[in-house]
Structures are given as structure tokens and as C-alpha cells.
Design an enzyme around this catalytic site. Structure first.
Site, PDB file in Angstrom:
ATOM      1  N   ASN A  97       0.844  -0.141   5.997  1.00  0.00           N
ATOM      2  CA  ASN A  97       1.373  -0.852   4.982  1.00  0.00           C
ATOM      3  C   ASN A  97       1.871  -2.231   5.525  1.00  0.00           C
ATOM      4  O   ASN A  97       2.795  -2.041   6.356  1.00  0.00           O
ATOM      5  CB  ASN A  97       2.267  -0.221   4.143  1.00  0.00           C
ATOM      6  CG  ASN A  97       2.858  -0.968   2.974  1.00  0.00           C
ATOM      7  OD1 ASN A  97       2.304  -1.877   2.562  1.00  0.00           O
ATOM      8  ND2 ASN A  97       4.022  -0.572   2.416  1.00  0.00           N
ATOM      9  N   GLY A  98       1.561  -3.293   5.130  1.00  0.00           N
ATOM     10  CA  GLY A  98       2.317  -4.413   5.659  1.00  0.00           C
ATOM     11  C   GLY A  98       0.968  -5.530   6.017  1.00  0.00           C
ATOM     12  O   GLY A  98      -0.140  -5.299   5.842  1.00  0.00           O
ATOM     13  N   HIS A 123      13.945 -35.420 -31.191  1.00  0.00           N
ATOM     14  CA  HIS A 123      12.561 -35.543 -31.671  1.00  0.00           C
ATOM     15  C   HIS A 123      12.133 -34.534 -32.940  1.00  0.00           C
ATOM     16  O   HIS A 123      10.949 -34.808 -33.197  1.00  0.00           O
ATOM     17  CB  HIS A 123      11.439 -36.138 -30.658  1.00  0.00           C
ATOM     18  CG  HIS A 123      11.927 -37.038 -29.804  1.00  0.00           C
ATOM     19  ND1 HIS A 123      12.074 -38.288 -30.025  1.00  0.00           N
ATOM     20  CD2 HIS A 123      12.267 -36.992 -28.273  1.00  0.00           C
ATOM     21  CE1 HIS A 123      12.327 -39.313 -29.137  1.00  0.00           C
ATOM     22  NE2 HIS A 123      12.526 -38.077 -28.105  1.00  0.00           N
ATOM     23  N   CYS A 169       0.919  -1.323   0.067  1.00  0.00           N
ATOM     24  CA  CYS A 169       0.129   0.134  -0.046  1.00  0.00           C
ATOM     25  C   CYS A 169       0.930   1.135   0.021  1.00  0.00           C
ATOM     26  O   CYS A 169       2.150   1.228   0.257  1.00  0.00           O
ATOM     27  CB  CYS A 169      -0.790   0.083   1.391  1.00  0.00           C
ATOM     28  SG  CYS A 169      -1.737  -1.477   1.538  1.00  0.00           S
ATOM     29  N   GLU A 204       7.726 -11.787 -25.311  1.00  0.00           N
ATOM     30  CA  GLU A 204       6.984 -10.739 -25.029  1.00  0.00           C
ATOM     31  C   GLU A 204       7.435  -9.532 -24.810  1.00  0.00           C
ATOM     32  O   GLU A 204       6.675  -8.461 -25.287  1.00  0.00           O
ATOM     33  CB  GLU A 204       5.745 -11.002 -23.886  1.00  0.00           C
ATOM     34  CG  GLU A 204       6.291 -11.007 -22.530  1.00  0.00           C
ATOM     35  CD  GLU A 204       5.328 -11.365 -21.421  1.00  0.00           C
ATOM     36  OE1 GLU A 204       4.229 -11.087 -21.558  1.00  0.00           O
ATOM     37  OE2 GLU A 204       5.789 -12.140 -20.508  1.00  0.00           O
ATOM     38  N   LYS A 241      -1.947  -5.805 -19.513  1.00  0.00           N
ATOM     39  CA  LYS A 241      -1.832  -6.509 -18.150  1.00  0.00           C
ATOM     40  C   LYS A 241      -2.800  -7.515 -17.832  1.00  0.00           C
ATOM     41  O   LYS A 241      -2.456  -8.580 -17.175  1.00  0.00           O
ATOM     42  CB  LYS A 241      -1.654  -5.534 -17.128  1.00  0.00           C
ATOM     43  CG  LYS A 241      -1.161  -5.895 -15.644  1.00  0.00           C
ATOM     44  CD  LYS A 241       0.303  -6.532 -15.751  1.00  0.00           C
ATOM     45  CE  LYS A 241       0.816  -7.254 -14.596  1.00  0.00           C
ATOM     46  NZ  LYS A 241       1.681  -8.226 -14.879  1.00  0.00           N
ATOM     47  N   TRP A 261      -3.964  -1.466  -1.138  1.00  0.00           N
ATOM     48  CA  TRP A 261      -4.054  -2.782  -1.908  1.00  0.00           C
ATOM     49  C   TRP A 261      -4.368  -3.797  -0.894  1.00  0.00           C
ATOM     50  O   TRP A 261      -3.549  -4.184  -0.110  1.00  0.00           O
ATOM     51  CB  TRP A 261      -2.639  -2.784  -2.301  1.00  0.00           C
ATOM     52  CG  TRP A 261      -2.278  -4.155  -3.273  1.00  0.00           C
ATOM     53  CD1 TRP A 261      -1.947  -5.484  -2.689  1.00  0.00           C
ATOM     54  CD2 TRP A 261      -2.517  -4.374  -4.556  1.00  0.00           C
ATOM     55  NE1 TRP A 261      -1.966  -6.315  -3.724  1.00  0.00           N
ATOM     56  CE2 TRP A 261      -2.337  -5.652  -4.787  1.00  0.00           C
ATOM     57  CE3 TRP A 261      -3.308  -3.548  -5.569  1.00  0.00           C
ATOM     58  CZ2 TRP A 261      -2.556  -6.242  -5.996  1.00  0.00           C
ATOM     59  CZ3 TRP A 261      -3.398  -4.114  -6.990  1.00  0.00           C
ATOM     60  CH2 TRP A 261      -3.044  -5.347  -7.007  1.00  0.00           C
TER      61      TRP A 261
HETATM   62  C1  AGP Z   1       3.321 -12.882 -18.441  1.00  0.00           C
HETATM   63  O1  AGP Z   1       4.305 -12.310 -18.632  1.00  0.00           O
HETATM   64  C2  AGP Z   1       1.745 -12.411 -19.444  1.00  0.00           C
HETATM   65  N1  AGP Z   1       1.709 -11.007 -19.205  1.00  0.00           N
HETATM   66  C3  AGP Z   1       0.459 -13.228 -19.244  1.00  0.00           C
HETATM   67  O2  AGP Z   1       1.216 -14.546 -19.863  1.00  0.00           O
HETATM   68  C4  AGP Z   1       0.131 -13.416 -18.081  1.00  0.00           C
HETATM   69  O3  AGP Z   1       0.551 -14.168 -17.099  1.00  0.00           O
HETATM   70  C5  AGP Z   1      -1.545 -14.173 -18.492  1.00  0.00           C
HETATM   71  O4  AGP Z   1      -2.277 -13.402 -19.214  1.00  0.00           O
HETATM   72  C6  AGP Z   1      -2.274 -14.594 -17.153  1.00  0.00           C
HETATM   73  O5  AGP Z   1      -2.565 -13.251 -16.312  1.00  0.00           O
HETATM   74  P1  AGP Z   1      -2.982 -13.335 -14.832  1.00  0.00           P
HETATM   75  O6  AGP Z   1      -2.304 -14.118 -14.160  1.00  0.00           O
HETATM   76  O7  AGP Z   1      -3.556 -12.082 -14.450  1.00  0.00           O
HETATM   77  O8  AGP Z   1      -4.471 -14.499 -14.947  1.00  0.00           O
END
Ligand code: AGP
Length: 612
Positions: A104-105, A508, A2, A492, A607, A78
């Protein structure tokens, strides 16, 4: 994680606190609150959501705020204990609404203390661990808040950064630290205390960092620092040389690097209060209500996406080997399409940092529809997945801001290790084995610190390989999922072609691609499959491959087969991926940063992926 901020001085506290909160918002943003001492008493207001929601509730030109205030504290939350709500938002206060604090903690022993204080007649209003501190201070108060705080801190277990004031002692702002960061900014007109310098740097570059078990008693621009034996401690002010933008990232160029470096702390937070070493057991409070159902399950299906799924694959190895429970891992996005055969003795475990991933949520709904017990490992408290599952374990690592998941991954794997101990001890695992895993888990943060020292060496390796366009990542047994994770990290954020393989799969087919232009990252700690990995390295070497090896400290022989070597400290085989993940994160980070990529916000990604 937080954000907290406090101010005492000649200026009006409220604008300084609100500005500080905005700067700290990146540390958590599910709710916020502020409390200031005015001529007409303490004015406190809280709101769910971001700081703007709090701002909407404040009218600075009408009483009691029109008279200004020289003392106040504020908090952006948070959630860790209790859903994001106004009542759970900080600052919290005692029964008489005189002692106010922001925290915070995590207070680990809050339940015992709370029960004791309730017996004595204290009335609690929130579900937080924090509120117990306000009532404890009220209970122990002897007319001097500083002495009272020192007495109270001796009774607390866990981690805290605290800012506190008492309406009856309006010339005093207190701050206390143990485990959670706190920094004091010294200005001509007053003093600001905050979780980090981003809330302070606009006003001053002169700061004092509080150390663990220290209490600061601040009155205007005077301050005294005490230890928990009530002795005064001499501290030197330091000058910060960061600008405002760098300060949110604690001086790191990107959130990703900051989060990689945060891992010794974030992992410790994930483990905090969850290990009972002497019994070789773990205490996962969120699973208490389903403990008996969990004991009865005969199969576990793990569903998750991306990095979280890779953690799940490590969990599969851990749980099958040490808990003897049949486990399989699914892509959450495939779970409901492949018609898995499930019965009531199967539980679904989903893993999600954000708790909002649509595919993972859909897997929960599918399993619930079939009457399965659903469990979660989730970072964001109160998120959709946290609410949808029957029970779960929170990561407690604070917000992960960089799109590339790093500290969430190591925390997820560590929580899966805790879960392994829980499942194992319910089944055939001995106390000795439970204790061994727990002891090794507790040693990980220190070992992570060792790995972070190799960041510059890894940067040089990244420089050396920065002109290559294809990379293969190989691993076996516990580190096979890590090969996928290492490759995912690189692709990524660098947009390069990277593929993860089980080491044994190379011959393989994929080995046909390998030549001097296709470097191989080999994850080969000295574990039960090391010799096999070493043979694979020689096969690759014979085909002209350039090899970067990650192995256990002291393994000199590997240099005969590898071009570059990165060492990690020794740990239990099942925990090696938690350590080996860090060089992979650093390699991907440095390579992407050297190529000038937008590391924290890579193209085409988000994200949290809330669409299927
Ligand atoms: C990882 O670096 C990614 N940005 C992505 O694979 C992520 O882990 C995935 O979209 C799952 O997200 P979540 O953990 O929020 O469910």
C-alpha cells in the site's frame, strides 16, 4: 489507499485473509488477490472487481488449498499505477515466484530501479510500482529475507506498507512501514498484520502499531521489530477499545469526519514525488506525453460539477495570476449547451473525484469532438473520465466514501496549484516563484494538522448556531469559490438553506436578507483583500448579522467585528482556500451530526452521479 493483510500462525490462513479483505474493502475495491504458502508451493489468485469476485475463484476444498496453509498475504487494490486488471493486482512476486508481497503506497523511484533490474535480466509482468520491490528483494537476497528487506528498503523512496513472505522461509512473515499504516494483531494462535484494525479486531484487541522505517519479523506469535539500521526496537502492545463497525472508520463516527482528518495524509500523497524544489518545478508524470501541447495552449477551459467545480474556480485564479494563461470555468452540465467558442489553442481540463460523473464525461466528449486537447484531474484510476481524456493527473488520495467531498477538494486544489507551477514555469514564472509555491505546498499537511486541533472549538460554534435555518457564506478573490463550497457542504449534509456569495456582491442585493436570524460565515484570511472583507463585515454587523469569521492565526482585531473566530495558519494567498476549507467542512459536519442527519449518505444524493 489499498488494504493489505497477512497471517502466520497455527490456523488456516485463507479464511482469515479473506475475512480481512472484506473488512478492508472500503479502502479500495478495483481488484484483489491472495497468495498462501501450501505444501504444494505458493497458491496465488487475483481477480478484477470486489472481493466476491476473488472468492468465486477460490475452491478451498480442493488441492492445493485442502491441506490448509499457515502463512499468506492478501490485498484489495485502489489503483495508482496501472489500470485495475488481474496482472496489476497484488500480491506481486519475483521472477522465480518465491518472494510474494502486497503493498500500500507509492514507490517514487520505481522507474529508475525497474530500469536497473531489467538490465540485470529481471522480467516484469505488471505496470505497477510495487512489482519492483519483489525483484529488488530477489536481486539482493542473501538467504535471510529480513536482512535483505532492510537492505532493499534503504534503496526505496516513497511510501509503503508491505507484507512479504519467501517460500523458502515459510516460518516468517515480514511487514515494513513508511508512510502507509500497518498494525499487527497478536492472538493466541498466530499474528495478523493489516492496514488497519478492522481486519484484526474480530480476532484480538491486542495490537502493535508499526512506526515509519520499522520492519517486523513475525513467526507465529513471536515477533521482532527492527529499524533500518538493523537494530531491534522495543514496542508495547496496545488495547483497542473500538468495536468492529467503528474500526473501519478508524474510530470516527462517520466516514466524513475520518476523511476530513485524513487530509494531512491525503494531501501529502497528492504531492508525493511531484515537486522538484531545487528547480522550482513540478513533475506531473501523467502529463509528460502532452507537455509540448500544453506549452502551446493559449486558453484553458475547466469543466466540472459541484465541489470539483469549486476547486476549478480556485484554479482559475491561480492559473491566471501565476501562469498568465487565460482560464475560464464552466459547469460541466452546461458546457455543451452554451456553444463555447473554442479553437485548437484551447485545452479542456475536467476535474472529477469519481471519474464517472456523466455531465463531466459529456464535456470531455464535446471537447474531443471539436479536436481539443483534453486533460483530467481524477481520483479513480481507470475510471471513464480517466480513460476518455488525453492525459491527466491522479489525486492519489484513496477512496472517498462519504458523499460530501472533503479530501478530494483539498487535493484537487493542491493539484491545480501544481499545474499552475507547471504552466507558469513553461511560460513566465521565475524559478524563485516556482520554488516558493512548492515550498508552501509542502508545508500544508502540517498546517492542516493544526487546524484539526480546532475541531472541538468548531463543534461548540456549530452547537451555538444549530437552531438557525439560513446561512450566508462570503469570500473574496481566492476564497470566493470557497464561499460556494462552504455553503454546498452545509446544505448537502444538514439540509439547511445556505448560500455562497462573493463578498462584494452583498450590497448589490443579498444584504437585504440579512438580519439577526441569518448568520454569515466570513472567510477572511489576512491577504490582499482582507481590508475590503473587513469593511463588508462591518456593514453586515451594522445590520445585526451574527458573524463567524475564518481568519489568519494572530488576528485579534477581527474579534471587534465577528461573534466567533476560527483561526487558520498563514500560507501563500493562493493556497489559503486549501486550509480555510477545513473549518468549513468541520462546521458543516458538526452541525449535521448534531442534528442527527445521515452524514455519510445524505438524502436524495449519490456519491457518483452517472446520469445527466
Ligand atoms: C460534493 O460534496 C458533492 N457530493 C458533489 O458536488 C460532487 O463534487 C459532484 O457531484 C462531482 O463529483 P465528481 O467529483 O465525482 O465528478
Amino acid at each position: 489507499m489499498c488494504g493489505i493483510v497477512g497471517y502466520i500462525g497455527k490456523n488456516n490462513a485463507l479464511p482469515i485473509l479473506m475475512d480481512g479483505l472484506k473488512r478492508l474493502e472500503y479502502r479500495g475495491y478495483d481488484s484483489a488477490g491472495v497468495a498462501v504458502k501450501t505444501d504444494q508451493g505458493v497458491f496465488a489468485v487475483k481477480a478484477v472487481g470486489k472481493i466476491v469476485e476473488l472468492e468465486k475463484k477460490i475452491t478451498p476444498l480442493t488441492p492445493p488449498l485442502s491441506g490448509g496453509s499457515n502463512l499468506g498475504i492478501a490485498h484489495t487494490r485502489w489503483a495508482t499505477h496501472g489500470a485495475p486488471s488481474e496482472v496489476n493486482a497484488h500480491p506481486h512476486c519475483d521472477c522465480q515466484r518465491k518472494i510474494w508481497l502486497a503493498h500500500n503506497g507509492i514507490i517514487e523511484n520505481y522507474q529508475e530501479l525497474k530500469a536497473l533490474l531489467i538490465k540485470k535480466g529481471h522480467k516484469f509482468v505488471s505496470e505497477t510500482d510495487t512489482e519492483v520491490v519483489a525483484h529488488l528483494l530477489e536481486d539482493l537476497y542473501d538467504g535471510n529475507l529480513t536482512n535483505t528487506l532492510i537492505k532493499a528498503l534503504r534503496l526505496l523512496k516513497g511510501a509503503y506498507g508491505l507484507v512479504i513472505f519467501h517460500a523458502a522461509e515459510p516460518t516468517k512473515l515480514l511487514a515494513a512501514k513508511c508512510g502507509s499504516p500497518l498494525v499487527i494483531g497478536l492472538t493466541e494462535d498466530g499474528t495478523i498484520v493489516a492496514s488497519d484494525v478492522s481486519a484484526i479486531i474480530r480476532y484480538t484487541k491486542q495490537v502493535i502499531y508499526l512506526d515509519d522505517n520499522e520492519v517486523a519479523e513475525i513467526s507465529g506469535h513471536d515477533f521482532k521489530i527492527y529499524n533500518l539500521q538493523s537494530e531491534t526496537v522495543a514496542k508495547q502492545a496496545k488495547t483497542i477499545d473500538w468495536d468492529i463497525e467503528a474500526s473501519e472508520k478508524a474510530g470516527f463516527p462517520h466516514f466524513m469526519l475520518k476523511e476530513i482528518f485524513d487530509q494531512p495524509n491525503s494531501l501529502a500523497n497528492s504531492l508525493r514525488g511531484r515537486i522538484i524544489l531545487s528547480d522550482g518545478k513540478v513533475k506531473l508524470g501523467g502529463l509528460d506525453i502532452v507537455a509540448e501541447k500544453v506549452r502551446a495552449i493559449e486558453k484553458l477551459v475547466i469543466a466540472a460539477c459541484g465541489t470539483a467545480r469549486h476547486a476549478g474556480l480556485i484554479g482559475e485564479y491561480m492559473i491566471e495570476e501565476y501562469a498568465g494563461l487565460s482560464t475560464e470555468v464552466d459547469y460541466a452540465s452546461e458546457f455543451r449547451y452554451r456553444q463555447p467558442v473554442l479553437d485548437k489553442k484551447t485545452a479542456l481540463l475536467v476535474i472529477s473525484q469519481s471519474g464517472e460523473t456523466a455531465d463531466t464525461l459529456a464535456a470531455v466528449q464535446e471537447a474531443k469532438g471539436k479536436g481539443l486537447l483534453t486533460l483530467g484531474i481524477v481520483n479513480v484510476v481507470g475510471s471513464s473520465i480517466a480513460r476518455a481524456t488525453d492525459a491527466g493527473v491522479y489525486n492519489h488520495i484513496g477512496p472517498e466514501i462519504s458523499v460530501a467531498s472533503t479530501k478530494a477538494f483539498t487535493s484537487q486544489a493542491a493539484i491545480l496549484a501544481l499545474l499552475t507551477v507547471m504552466l507558469g514555469r513553461q511560460r513566465q514564472m521565475s524559478l524563485v516563484m516556482g520554488e516558493r509555491i512548492c515550498r508552501e505546498l509542502l508545508a500544508l499537511p502540517e498546517k492542516m494538522r493544526e487546524i484539526l486541533k480546532t475541531s472541538e472549538q468548531i463543534k461548540k460554534i456549530a452547537e451555538k448556531y444549530s437552531k438557525f435555518a439560513h446561512f450566508a457564506y462570503l469570500g473574496r478573490k481566492y476564497n470566493q469559490p470557497l464561499a460556494f463550497e462552504g455553503a454546498l457542504k452545509l446544505k448537502e449534509i444538514s439540509y439547511l438553506h445556505a448560500e455562497g456569495f462573493a463578498s462584494g456582491e452583498m450590497k448589490h442585493g443579498p444584504i437585504a436578507m440579512i438580519d439577526g436570524n441569518f448568520p454569515v460565515v466570513m472567510i477572511a484570511p489576512q491577504d490582499s483583500v482582507y481590508e475590503k472583507n473587513y469593511s463588508n463585515m462591518q456593514e453586515l454587523k451594522a445590520r445585526g448579522a451574527k458573524i463567524i469569521a475564518i481568519t489568519t492565526a494572530g488576528n485579534e482585531k477581527i474579534k471587534e467585528a465577528a461573534d466567533d473566530v476560527i483561526y487558520i495558519p498563514k500560507t501563500l494567498e493562493m493556497l489559503t482556500p486549501i486550509l480555510a476549507a477545513m473549518p468549513l467542512q468541520l462546521f458543516a459536519y458538526h452541525l449535521a451530526a448534531l442534528s442527527g442527519r445521515d452524514v455519510d449518505k445524505p438524502r436524495n444524493l449519490a456519491k457518483s452521479v452517472t446520469v445527466e
